[in-house]
Scaffold this active site. Structure first.
Site, short mmCIF file in Angstrom:
data_model
loop_
_atom_site.label_atom_id
_atom_site.label_comp_id
_atom_site.label_asym_id
_atom_site.label_seq_id
_atom_site.Cartn_x
_atom_site.Cartn_y
_atom_site.Cartn_z
N HIS A 157 0.91 -1.24 0.06
CA HIS A 157 -0.01 -0.18 -0.03
C HIS A 157 0.88 1.20 0.13
O HIS A 157 1.47 1.46 0.98
CB HIS A 157 -0.98 0.16 1.23
CG HIS A 157 -1.97 0.93 1.22
ND1 HIS A 157 -3.36 1.18 1.51
CD2 HIS A 157 -1.77 2.46 1.07
CE1 HIS A 157 -3.94 2.10 1.52
NE2 HIS A 157 -3.01 3.17 1.37
N HIS A 201 1.45 5.58 -1.78
CA HIS A 201 0.93 6.57 -2.66
C HIS A 201 2.22 7.19 -3.33
O HIS A 201 3.17 7.60 -2.72
CB HIS A 201 0.35 7.80 -1.91
CG HIS A 201 -1.10 7.28 -1.17
ND1 HIS A 201 -2.01 7.35 -1.79
CD2 HIS A 201 -1.18 6.45 0.02
CE1 HIS A 201 -3.21 6.87 -0.75
NE2 HIS A 201 -2.37 6.29 0.29
N ASP A 232 1.58 2.65 3.35
CA ASP A 232 0.70 3.94 3.16
C ASP A 232 1.76 5.19 3.39
O ASP A 232 1.08 6.37 3.58
CB ASP A 232 -0.31 4.03 4.32
CG ASP A 232 -1.52 4.89 4.05
OD1 ASP A 232 -1.53 5.30 2.87
OD2 ASP A 232 -2.15 5.64 4.81
N HIS A 241 -10.35 1.59 2.35
CA HIS A 241 -10.11 2.44 3.41
C HIS A 241 -11.30 2.44 4.23
O HIS A 241 -12.25 2.79 4.05
CB HIS A 241 -10.03 3.80 2.72
CG HIS A 241 -9.68 4.95 3.72
ND1 HIS A 241 -8.43 5.67 3.84
CD2 HIS A 241 -10.47 5.34 4.70
CE1 HIS A 241 -8.46 6.39 4.76
NE2 HIS A 241 -9.57 6.46 5.39
O1 DOR Z 1 -3.21 9.87 5.54
C1 DOR Z 1 -3.64 9.30 4.43
N1 DOR Z 1 -3.15 9.98 3.23
N2 DOR Z 1 -4.70 8.45 4.43
C2 DOR Z 1 -5.18 8.31 3.15
O2 DOR Z 1 -6.10 7.36 3.13
C3 DOR Z 1 -4.91 9.03 1.97
C4 DOR Z 1 -3.56 9.55 1.99
C5 DOR Z 1 -3.23 10.33 0.80
O3 DOR Z 1 -3.53 10.13 -0.31
O4 DOR Z 1 -2.46 11.44 1.27
ZN ZN Z 2 -3.34 4.95 1.56
#
Ligand code: DOR
Ligand code: ZN
Length: 343
Positions: free
Chosen positions: A14, A16, A248, A137
């Protein structure tokens, strides 16, 4: 004391990676330590088509450079009106590894997410039929639910019914933060797993208020009380194959964090594996790190275990205050593990 540990090359289930300039800044950190990563689709606009996912995958591969061994695994962003055929085609063509359910407005770039599960009933049926994982989520967005209860309430109101209605659907409850999630996932007989971030192993909700308002420790789901952090540590280090690594890592430029309405997200990619190693070594469970980081994820997704290894050396390393203009998790701390590259 162990001075060096070798792990089968791990994956991040997971992350980004963002897009454009930010992608080029952050992807090397993930590619340095992970062979594969499940890439979140909450771009602007979100990744809702097979073509968009293919193009995004190409941008990630290009940003990694030709000598990189890193493979991005793409996900589809579920919306109220997404076509089941598009999801199914993307999975069968090997473009989508999974689909992500963001309850609408639960977090960053989730405004186009799902407003009611009934809208994606036929999508979930198709995913169940073809064996495509659903990544969740897990937070309700009702304003009358306390922000610290949103995950536990989601399990009661939504996850239980998803599990009942689609028993053959593979589900990953992402970045869990509560003992309720640990208990629910830990008691599932099949088809349910959870990812756990490094930051939720290290911080509880006090971190956001230590000496002032600390937006660098704000993420969603938000860190909870200490007893929840301890439950997450026990789950991650239990050897239970339903729990695996998902950082994450969610970078935001500093103006987006350091403002009166700061973005949710912790940028942990630069030292993610070292951060997990610290947690596991603090609890004398380093022997469980490899399964959590390198074995449980592939087993759940039905993918092969990676070839090659990474080595963690017991050696102090100072985490800089700023990396690529972003504040990393553990900024200013000295971590006792240093990662040698994949071999
Ligand atoms: O803290 C977070 N940031 N939680 C998420 O679900 C999305 C993520 C983001 O894309 O910045
Ligand atoms: Zn995430």
């Amino acid at each position: 004391m162990t001075d060096q540990i070798q792990l089968i090359a791990p994956d991040d289930w997971h992350v980004h990676l963002r897009d454009g300039e930010m992608l080029t800044q952050v992807v090397a950190h993930t590619a340095r330590m992970f062979r594969r990563a499940i890439v979140m689709p909450n771009l602007r606009p979100p990744v809702v088509t097979v073509e968009a996912a293919k193009a995004y995958r190409e941008r990630i591969v290009a940003a990694c450079g030709p000598s990189s061994a890193f493979t991005p695994l793409m996900t589809a962003y579920l919306t109220d009106d997404i076509a089941p055929d598009e999801i199914e085609r993307g999975f069968l063509e090997g473009v989508f590894t999974a689909a992500k359910l963001y309850p609408a407005n639960a977090t960053t770039n989730s405004a186009a997410g799902v407003t009611n599960l009934r809208h994606i009933h036929s999508v979930l049926l198709a995913m169940e039929r073809i064996g495509m994982p659903l990544l969740i989520h897990g937070e309700v967005t009702d304003v009358d639910v306390d922000v610290f209860d949103r995950e536990a309430v989601f399990i009661e109101r939504s996850l239980k019914s998803i599990r009942e209605r689609y028993p053959d659907l593979k589900v990953v409850l992402e970045h869990i933060t509560t003992e309720q999630a640990v208990d629910f996932v830990g008691s599932a007989d099949r088809n349910l797993a959870a990812t756990i971030t490094p930051h939720h192993l290290h911080i509880n909700r006090n971190a956001m208020f230590a000496g002032g308002l600390r937006s660098d420790f704000f993420c969603l789901p938000v860190a909870k009380r200490e007893r929840h952090r301890l439950a997450l540590r026990r789950a991650a280090m239990s050897g239970d194959k339903r729990f695996f690594l998902g950082t994450d890592s969610a970078p935001h430029a500093r103006p987006g964090k350091e403002t009166s309405c700061g973005c949710a997200g912790i940028f942990n990619a630069p030292h993610a594996l070292e951060s997990y190693a610290l947690a596991f070594s603090q609890d004398d469970k380093l022997d469980r790190l490899e399964a959590f980081a390198s074995l449980h994820g592939p087993a759940f997704y039905g993918l092969p275990v990676n070839e090659g290894v990474v080595t963690l050396q017991r050696e102090d390393e100072l985490v800089p205050d700023v990396v690529n203009g972003l504040v990393p998790f553990h900024a200013g701390e000295t971590l006792p593990w240093r990662l040698q590259p994949c071999t």
